[in-house]
Design a protein around this motif. Structure first.
Motif, PDB file in Angstrom:
ATOM      1  N   ARG B 138      -0.675   5.831   8.208  1.00 49.89           N
ATOM      2  CA  ARG B 138      -2.116   6.072   8.013  1.00 49.89           C
ATOM      3  C   ARG B 138      -2.608   5.770   6.597  1.00 49.89           C
ATOM      4  O   ARG B 138      -3.531   6.418   6.120  1.00 49.89           O
ATOM      5  CB  ARG B 138      -2.493   7.547   8.322  1.00 49.89           C
ATOM      6  CG  ARG B 138      -2.062   8.067   9.652  1.00 49.89           C
ATOM      7  CD  ARG B 138      -2.994   7.554  10.738  1.00 49.89           C
ATOM      8  NE  ARG B 138      -2.740   8.203  11.998  1.00 49.89           N
ATOM      9  CZ  ARG B 138      -1.777   7.864  12.850  1.00 49.89           C
ATOM     10  NH1 ARG B 138      -0.962   6.860  12.592  1.00 49.89           N
ATOM     11  NH2 ARG B 138      -1.631   8.503  13.993  1.00 49.89           N
ATOM     12  N   ASN B 139      -1.964   4.859   5.888  1.00 47.53           N
ATOM     13  CA  ASN B 139      -2.460   4.505   4.549  1.00 47.53           C
ATOM     14  C   ASN B 139      -3.022   3.086   4.577  1.00 47.53           C
ATOM     15  O   ASN B 139      -3.052   2.426   5.629  1.00 47.53           O
ATOM     16  CB  ASN B 139      -1.362   4.658   3.495  1.00 47.53           C
ATOM     17  CG  ASN B 139      -0.114   3.873   3.862  1.00 47.53           C
ATOM     18  OD1 ASN B 139      -0.191   2.897   4.595  1.00 47.53           O
ATOM     19  ND2 ASN B 139       1.033   4.317   3.379  1.00 47.53           N
ATOM     20  N   GLN B 140      -3.440   2.626   3.415  1.00 43.16           N
ATOM     21  CA  GLN B 140      -4.114   1.334   3.333  1.00 43.16           C
ATOM     22  C   GLN B 140      -3.193   0.183   3.773  1.00 43.16           C
ATOM     23  O   GLN B 140      -3.616  -0.720   4.500  1.00 43.16           O
ATOM     24  CB  GLN B 140      -4.575   1.114   1.897  1.00 43.16           C
ATOM     25  CG  GLN B 140      -5.716   0.131   1.786  1.00 43.16           C
ATOM     26  CD  GLN B 140      -6.334   0.182   0.403  1.00 43.16           C
ATOM     27  OE1 GLN B 140      -6.436   1.254  -0.188  1.00 43.16           O
ATOM     28  NE2 GLN B 140      -6.734  -0.964  -0.102  1.00 43.16           N
ATOM     29  N   ASP B 141      -1.921   0.271   3.327  1.00 37.35           N
ATOM     30  CA  ASP B 141      -0.948  -0.772   3.699  1.00 37.35           C
ATOM     31  C   ASP B 141      -0.758  -0.812   5.215  1.00 37.35           C
ATOM     32  O   ASP B 141      -0.726  -1.889   5.824  1.00 37.35           O
ATOM     33  CB  ASP B 141       0.413  -0.485   3.048  1.00 37.35           C
ATOM     34  CG  ASP B 141       0.425  -0.869   1.584  1.00 37.35           C
ATOM     35  OD1 ASP B 141      -0.608  -1.394   1.115  1.00 37.35           O
ATOM     36  OD2 ASP B 141       1.443  -0.628   0.917  1.00 37.35           O
TER      37      ASP B 141
END
Lengths: 213, 474
Positions: B138-141
């Motif tokens: 659930r992060n940008q990456d």
């Protein structure tokens, strides 16, 4: 009638490459859905009723109504105009026209060698391959994620035309699986599109460069 | 039985999604693995038999199915530890486990279907399942990798579907359209070769994204990097096998036609180009997960090159896939542990791993020796067979190029891996709580299996692969 629909479909492809307002994309996708509905109706009259109803449902409900409305909802009418296309305006129309003419010439030239049954398959073939290539062109030429999605849908429409050109159908089970897959992929892409906007202020693929070696 | 299996897959996936209790959610995945084992017991005695109009079980499908069971089981075990360490939210665990069941079920469909349309549909389903798994962090990456993966895979799969339709055009000319493997294989000799070539080209292009080959390999690398390591393990092993079997089914169906040499050339070109890109990228990569992803690309290329030689090459390709699946899963699982200890994926932040975590370091060392095909790794055997097949075909120049590119990759991997395992570096902080002996032992077992295959070449495995490829031309 089939000729009329195919010509209109190709015109919609040319218009798609010129469009700048995102709303017009949704209108054109709905129009393509209706055209595909018409084509499917006239082309597949002879197949069994359940099968025909299924395909008509696929084109009218899914392609002409659900997808444009869903995309409109996803963008929440906040994105009005796409930007950053390296090839703009009439140049992109020119390229699309070249793609269509090229596809027609190739389809016409090779239809003897490929022993395609009837002449009308050349028309389908031209429209289908043009649609796939124009879809790729739209996706490559724009940096907005929403136009990438539109490009994908244009490719899917091209593939649907190709399957219409085939005339006979895959079994119902296979058709349902294919429709379900495409339906889900559009749905999931829409959900991710929303999340992308939350992370990256505007939906521009140029910002997607975190992952690199 | 197979329909019941898919119904149970759907039921378990839906139930798992709604379970808001971590332990119970994990139990559901183990239950699913047990269900897969029951199916294996049911299918093993009847190889090559048609299960119904759309499914059949052959030896190749079963080989990859056993690997799928093993990797799924180990992934589930490793994910339990991952959840505790990262304190993953219950809802995320539920979605991940439901996604795992869906993804695994889709791969089972790819392995056992006997219909090109269904094969395509299950392949598309693997994309949807994999997207859920890749987005786990659930992060940008994760978001970037998921979007790219979903988008490029969808385009690739659409291209592959155009290939299936081209096959339909070819079949239409000789009468009726039946997309079952048996019908296409029986009629392939009468089909127009231009359509067949176009079909095969589009299939290889479309499914290249699943195998991690040229032209659509980029998103696969990003996905393995941004997802949890146990997902990277699945993408590098079972999904790669699924991509291979999809291409294999078309190859097998067309292998009796005059386009066989053309298909072999195409696979060789794809293999060589992929190997070239893997060699270029592996030299500059700093992220350990990406490094292993490029290593997977190298091995997928070697599989394609071996397969394109025919004869002994077929055997080498499948043996190589089997062993690569075990080793690469093991390495990806270990990376997860390494990441917990050093809190970094970059090779410059990781050092003296053998001293810091001896058992984990041993896994890294033996895994590294395996992927560079050093004796006694079984992968040496399959790579030797590949070179033997190339020489037997008088492809000396290809053998030389492959040798050169493989040497470059070995150099690139060795510089980073030996540094990670032995070299003392200024590591910012070391969290020894991340070390997990029981996880390392499981990974070690996978690598020992590969060593065992290399040293003893058990007749059971050799015979099974030989039976699997007997339908291909000699």
């Amino acid at each position: 009638m089939i000729n009329f629909f195919i010509v209109l479909f190709i015109v919609s492809l040319i218009y798609l490459s010129k469009v700048e307002m995102v709303k017009s994309y949704f209108m054109l996708m709905a129009m393509q859905g209706i055209l595909l509905f018409g084509l499917a109706y006239f082309e597949l009259k002879e197949i069994d009723l359940v099968h025909l109803l299924f395909i008509l449902l696929e084109t009218l409900v899914f392609k002409a109504i659900f997808v444009p409305l869903f995309l409109q909802r996803v963008t929440k009418n906040r994105i009005h105009r796409h930007h950053n296309a390296p090839i703009k305006g009439y140049y992109s129309v020119l390229i699309t026209a070249v793609i269509v003419i090229g596809c027609f010439m190739i389809s016409y030239e090779i239809h003897d060698e490929l022993t395609i049954n009837a002449d009308h398959q050349v028309k389908y073939f031209t429209a289908a391959i043009s649609s796939i290539l124009v879809g790729l062109f739209i996706a490559i030429n724009n940096r907005d994620l929403i136009t990438h999605l539109i490009g994908y849908l244009v490719i899917e429409n091209g593939i649907f035309l190709l399957s219409l050109g085939l005339g006979a159908e895959m079994p119902m089970f296979v058709n349902s699986a294919i429709l379900l897959d495409i339906f889900t992929s559009v749905l999931i892409m829409g959900i991710f599109f929303n999340k992308m906007k939350d992370y990256f202020q505007n939906a521009d693929s140029g910002q997607l460069s975190q992952l690199k070696d | 039985m197979i329909y019941l299996f898919f119904i149970l897959t759907a039921v378990l996936a839906i139930l798992t999604y709604f379970i808001r209790q971590r332990v119970l959610s994990h139990v559901m995945v183990f239950l699913y693995v047990a269900l897969m084992m029951v199916l294996a017991v049911h299918l093993w005695p009847q190889p090559g038999q048609s299960l119904n109009a759309y499914f059949y079980s052959d030896r190749l499908g079963l080989i990859f199915y056993f690997i799928l069971i093993l990797v799924s089981l180990l992934s589930a075990i490793h994910y339990m530890k991952f959840v505790v360490d990262r304190n993953v939210k219950v809802a995320d665990v539920a979605l991940h486990n439901a996604g795992t069941i869906f993804f695994t079920g889709a791969i089972v469909g790819v392995l056992f279907t006997s219909h090109f349309g269904i094969l395509w549909a299950f392949m598309e389903a693997t994309t949807l399942g994999a997207s859920v798994l890749i987005y786990h962090n659930r992060n940008q990456d994760a978001l970037e990798a998921t979007w790219k993966y979903l988008y490029v895979c969808s385009i690739g799969i659409a291209i592959a579907f155009a290939g299936v339709l081209f096959l339909g055009f070819a079949a239409q000319q000789v009468g009726h359209i039946d997309f079952s493997f048996a019908a296409i294989k029986a009629e392939a000799g009468q089909l127009n070769t231009v359509w067949l070539k176009a079909c095969f080209l589009l299939i290889v292009t479309g499914f290249s994204v699943k195998m991690g080959l040229v032209p659509l390999f980029n998103v696969d690398i990003d996905a393995k990097d941004a997802s949890p390591s146990q997902v990277g393990a699945s993408l590098s092993s079972v999904l790669m096998n699924a991509g291979f079997i999809a291409i294999y089914r078309f190859y097998e169906a067309f292998s009796g036609t005059s386009i066989l040499p053309w298909m072999n050339k195409l696979l060789m070109i794809v293999g060589l180009l992929s190997l070239f890109f893997a060699a270029v990228y592996v030299l500059r990569v700093k992220n350990v997960k990406r490094m292993f992803a490029y290593s997977s690309m190298e091995h997928a290329s070697l599989v394609m090159i071996a397969f394109s030689c025919g004869g002994l090459g077929y055997f080498a390709a499948i043996l190589h896939l089997v062993m690569h699946s075990l080793v690469k899963s093991s390495l990806f699982f270990q990376v997860s542990q390494m990441h917990r200890i050093f809190n970094s994926k970059l090779d410059e932040n990781i050092g003296s791993y053998l001293r810091v975590n001896p058992l984990g370091g041993l896994v890294m060392l033996l895994g590294f020796l395996s992927i560079i095909a050093m004796p006694p790794s079984g992968m040496l055997i399959s790579e030797l067979y590949m070179f033997q097949a190339l020489v037997a075909k008088n492809y000396w120049w290809v053998a030389l190029i492959v040798l050169l590119l493989v040497l470059i990759i070995i150099y690139g991997l060795a510089v980073k891996m030996l540094g990670i395992i032995f070299l003392k570096k200024n590591t910012a902080s070391i969290n020894m709580q991340g070390a997990s002996p029981y996880e390392s032992i499981l990974q070690l077992i996978l690598i020992i299996i590969v060593f065992y295959i290399g040293l003893f070449r058990p007749p059971f495995i050799v015979d099974t692969i030989l039976v699997a490829i007997q339908s291909l031309p000699a």
